[in-house]
Design a protein around this motif. Structure first.
Motif, PDB file in Angstrom:
ATOM      1  N   UNK A  41       0.850  -1.174   0.000  1.00  0.00           N
ATOM      2  CA  UNK A  41       0.000   0.000   0.000  1.00  0.00           C
ATOM      3  C   UNK A  41       0.897   1.238   0.000  1.00  0.00           C
ATOM      4  N   UNK A  42       0.308   2.402   0.203  1.00  0.00           N
ATOM      5  CA  UNK A  42       1.089   3.637   0.219  1.00  0.00           C
ATOM      6  C   UNK A  42       2.224   3.543   1.248  1.00  0.00           C
ATOM      7  N   UNK A  43       3.301   4.256   0.964  1.00  0.00           N
ATOM      8  CA  UNK A  43       4.432   4.261   1.873  1.00  0.00           C
ATOM      9  C   UNK A  43       5.244   2.989   1.844  1.00  0.00           C
ATOM     10  N   UNK A  44       5.100   2.191   0.768  1.00  0.00           N
ATOM     11  CA  UNK A  44       5.846   0.944   0.624  1.00  0.00           C
ATOM     12  C   UNK A  44       5.612  -0.023   1.777  1.00  0.00           C
ATOM     13  N   UNK A  45       4.409  -0.004   2.319  1.00  0.00           N
ATOM     14  CA  UNK A  45       4.084  -0.904   3.421  1.00  0.00           C
ATOM     15  C   UNK A  45       3.522  -2.207   2.859  1.00  0.00           C
ATOM     16  N   UNK A  46       4.177  -3.353   3.107  1.00  0.00           N
ATOM     17  CA  UNK A  46       3.662  -4.625   2.588  1.00  0.00           C
ATOM     18  C   UNK A  46       2.382  -5.021   3.308  1.00  0.00           C
ATOM     19  N   UNK A  47       1.354  -5.368   2.527  1.00  0.00           N
ATOM     20  CA  UNK A  47       0.050  -5.681   3.109  1.00  0.00           C
ATOM     21  C   UNK A  47      -0.492  -7.038   2.667  1.00  0.00           C
ATOM     22  N   UNK A  48       0.213  -7.697   1.769  1.00  0.00           N
ATOM     23  CA  UNK A  48      -0.253  -9.018   1.342  1.00  0.00           C
ATOM     24  C   UNK A  48       0.914  -9.833   0.814  1.00  0.00           C
ATOM     25  N   UNK A  49       0.992 -11.076   1.261  1.00  0.00           N
ATOM     26  CA  UNK A  49       1.858 -12.080   0.650  1.00  0.00           C
ATOM     27  C   UNK A  49       0.933 -13.084  -0.006  1.00  0.00           C
ATOM     28  N   UNK A  50       1.153 -13.319  -1.297  1.00  0.00           N
ATOM     29  CA  UNK A  50       0.292 -14.237  -2.035  1.00  0.00           C
ATOM     30  C   UNK A  50       1.157 -15.207  -2.830  1.00  0.00           C
ATOM     31  N   UNK A  51       0.838 -16.495  -2.723  1.00  0.00           N
ATOM     32  CA  UNK A  51       1.521 -17.506  -3.507  1.00  0.00           C
ATOM     33  C   UNK A  51       0.473 -18.250  -4.325  1.00  0.00           C
ATOM     34  N   UNK A  52       0.578 -18.124  -5.645  1.00  0.00           N
ATOM     35  CA  UNK A  52      -0.394 -18.745  -6.526  1.00  0.00           C
ATOM     36  C   UNK A  52       0.253 -19.787  -7.415  1.00  0.00           C
ATOM     37  N   UNK A  53      -0.464 -20.889  -7.631  1.00  0.00           N
ATOM     38  CA  UNK A  53      -0.043 -21.912  -8.580  1.00  0.00           C
ATOM     39  C   UNK A  53      -1.002 -21.874  -9.765  1.00  0.00           C
ATOM     40  N   UNK A  54      -0.453 -21.699 -10.967  1.00  0.00           N
ATOM     41  CA  UNK A  54      -1.239 -21.480 -12.176  1.00  0.00           C
ATOM     42  C   UNK A  54      -1.117 -22.668 -13.123  1.00  0.00           C
ATOM     43  N   UNK A  55      -2.258 -23.190 -13.558  1.00  0.00           N
ATOM     44  CA  UNK A  55      -2.250 -24.148 -14.661  1.00  0.00           C
ATOM     45  C   UNK A  55      -2.004 -23.391 -15.959  1.00  0.00           C
ATOM     46  N   UNK A  56      -1.142 -23.936 -16.798  1.00  0.00           N
ATOM     47  CA  UNK A  56      -0.837 -23.268 -18.068  1.00  0.00           C
ATOM     48  C   UNK A  56      -1.045 -24.201 -19.261  1.00  0.00           C
ATOM     49  N   UNK A  57      -1.903 -25.219 -19.081  1.00  0.00           N
ATOM     50  CA  UNK A  57      -2.179 -26.115 -20.197  1.00  0.00           C
ATOM     51  C   UNK A  57      -3.045 -25.453 -21.261  1.00  0.00           C
ATOM     52  N   UNK A  58      -3.835 -24.440 -20.881  1.00  0.00           N
ATOM     53  CA  UNK A  58      -4.647 -23.731 -21.874  1.00  0.00           C
ATOM     54  C   UNK A  58      -4.551 -22.218 -21.719  1.00  0.00           C
ATOM     55  N   UNK A  59      -3.670 -21.769 -20.807  1.00  0.00           N
ATOM     56  CA  UNK A  59      -3.500 -20.336 -20.565  1.00  0.00           C
ATOM     57  C   UNK A  59      -2.023 -20.034 -20.396  1.00  0.00           C
ATOM     58  N   UNK A  60      -1.695 -18.751 -20.507  1.00  0.00           N
ATOM     59  CA  UNK A  60      -0.309 -18.327 -20.338  1.00  0.00           C
ATOM     60  C   UNK A  60      -0.280 -17.047 -19.517  1.00  0.00           C
ATOM     61  N   UNK A  61       0.854 -16.828 -18.889  1.00  0.00           N
ATOM     62  CA  UNK A  61       1.046 -15.622 -18.081  1.00  0.00           C
ATOM     63  C   UNK A  61       1.557 -14.518 -19.002  1.00  0.00           C
ATOM     64  N   UNK A  62       0.782 -13.428 -19.089  1.00  0.00           N
ATOM     65  CA  UNK A  62       1.074 -12.374 -20.060  1.00  0.00           C
ATOM     66  C   UNK A  62       1.445 -11.084 -19.321  1.00  0.00           C
ATOM     67  N   UNK A  63       2.526 -10.453 -19.781  1.00  0.00           N
ATOM     68  CA  UNK A  63       2.939  -9.180 -19.208  1.00  0.00           C
ATOM     69  C   UNK A  63       3.399  -8.281 -20.342  1.00  0.00           C
ATOM     70  N   UNK A  64       2.966  -7.022 -20.303  1.00  0.00           N
ATOM     71  CA  UNK A  64       3.368  -6.061 -21.333  1.00  0.00           C
ATOM     72  C   UNK A  64       4.374  -5.084 -20.732  1.00  0.00           C
ATOM     73  N   UNK A  65       5.555  -5.015 -21.298  1.00  0.00           N
ATOM     74  CA  UNK A  65       6.594  -4.127 -20.805  1.00  0.00           C
ATOM     75  C   UNK A  65       6.644  -2.867 -21.655  1.00  0.00           C
TER      76      UNK A  65
END
Length: 261
Positions: A236-260
């Motif tokens: 959140x604001x002030x660089x305060x960590x408010x969530x740790x999340x660990x996700x496992x993604x199936x990629x047999x029909x999907x892909x992780x997309x990022x636009x740089x």
């Protein structure tokens, strides 16, 4: 907030810094930080319009161009949203373009459902004590109260993501599995509207892993299925960590997309 910069020049306190440790920053960055402080203190809530550039220029004693440049940076960081003819608003995770900024799993073929909301199943949500690893990630002390949750996200009825979440206990007091299940919007919109916590940025680590037996059962796959592991710390604001999340993604029909850019 009554902070005022009297001129388009470094303030006296900045100018007085020793030459060995220069701290001068462009004036628009100082104005950006003052606006950010107002956001952090809740002066303007998510989805609310902020004062005009002219009003902010008068408030801080700087030119309108300086304010505009500061707002441009905050808009580029998705903290503010400009709307032609209407003004500048505090960004909110309730908006469609912000909701999916942190969820980048896209279908391989049919893009029509790329931004369709996932079906969510809350497996558990409980209070716990922070382990050393969780405490480190959330800037807490080991043993402090946290909220621990697990959920499964499905697309088209197919379990696709299993997520484990850890949240600091105090800001999320009163969070229950029922409240998580009942909220119709995104998780970050829920945090924002129900607990006043707005996530403004996130750091992620990505690697390939195999699921354990329980994770494989939740995703309805063999334990030999390779998955994409996405570990995220959201701030959140002030660089305060408010969530740790660990996700496992199936990629047999999907892909992780990022636009740089």
């Amino acid at each position: 907030m009554n902070s005022v910069l009297p001129s388009e020049a470094p303030t006296a306190s900045l100018a007085a810094q020793p030459a060995a440790t220069p701290s001068f920053r462009p004036l628009y960055q100082q104005i950006r930080d003052l606006i950010l402080r107002s956001l952090q203190q809740g002066e303007w809530k998510p989805a609310e319009v902020i004062p005009s550039e002219m009003e902010l220029a008068a408030r801080f004693g700087v030119s309108q161009g300086t304010v505009r440049k500061a707002i441009d940076e905050l808009a580029a960081g998705h903290l503010l949203v400009r709307r032609q003819g209407r003004g500048t608003f505090v960004a909110t995770h309730a908006e469609q373009q912000v909701q999916y900024r942190f969820l980048r799993l896209m279908p391989d073929v049919d893009q029509a459902d790329a931004e369709q909301p996932a079906q969510r199943e809350i497996v558990e949500c409980k209070r716990a004590r922070a382990t050393a690893d969780v405490a480190r990630a959330l800037a807490l002390k080991t043993g402090e109260s946290i909220i621990q949750a697990r959920r499964v996200l499905s697309f088209g009825g197919i379990p696709t993501i299993v997520e484990d979440l850890w949240l600091p206990g105090e800001p999320f007091r009163g969070l229950t599995a029922h409240r998580l299940s009942a909220y119709p919007g995104s998780l970050y919109a829920f945090f924002e509207s129900e607990f006043g916590v707005r996530m403004v940025r996130a750091d992620e680590k990505i690697r390939a892993v195999l699921p354990d037996v329980q994770q494989a059962a939740l995703l309805q796959i063999p334990v030999s299925t390779p998955l994409l592991s996405v570990e995220r710390i959201a701030f959140t604001y002030g660089n305060r960590p408010m969530e740790l999340r660990k996700g496992l993604y199936r990629t047999d029909s999907r892909h992780y997309h990022n636009r740089l850019s």
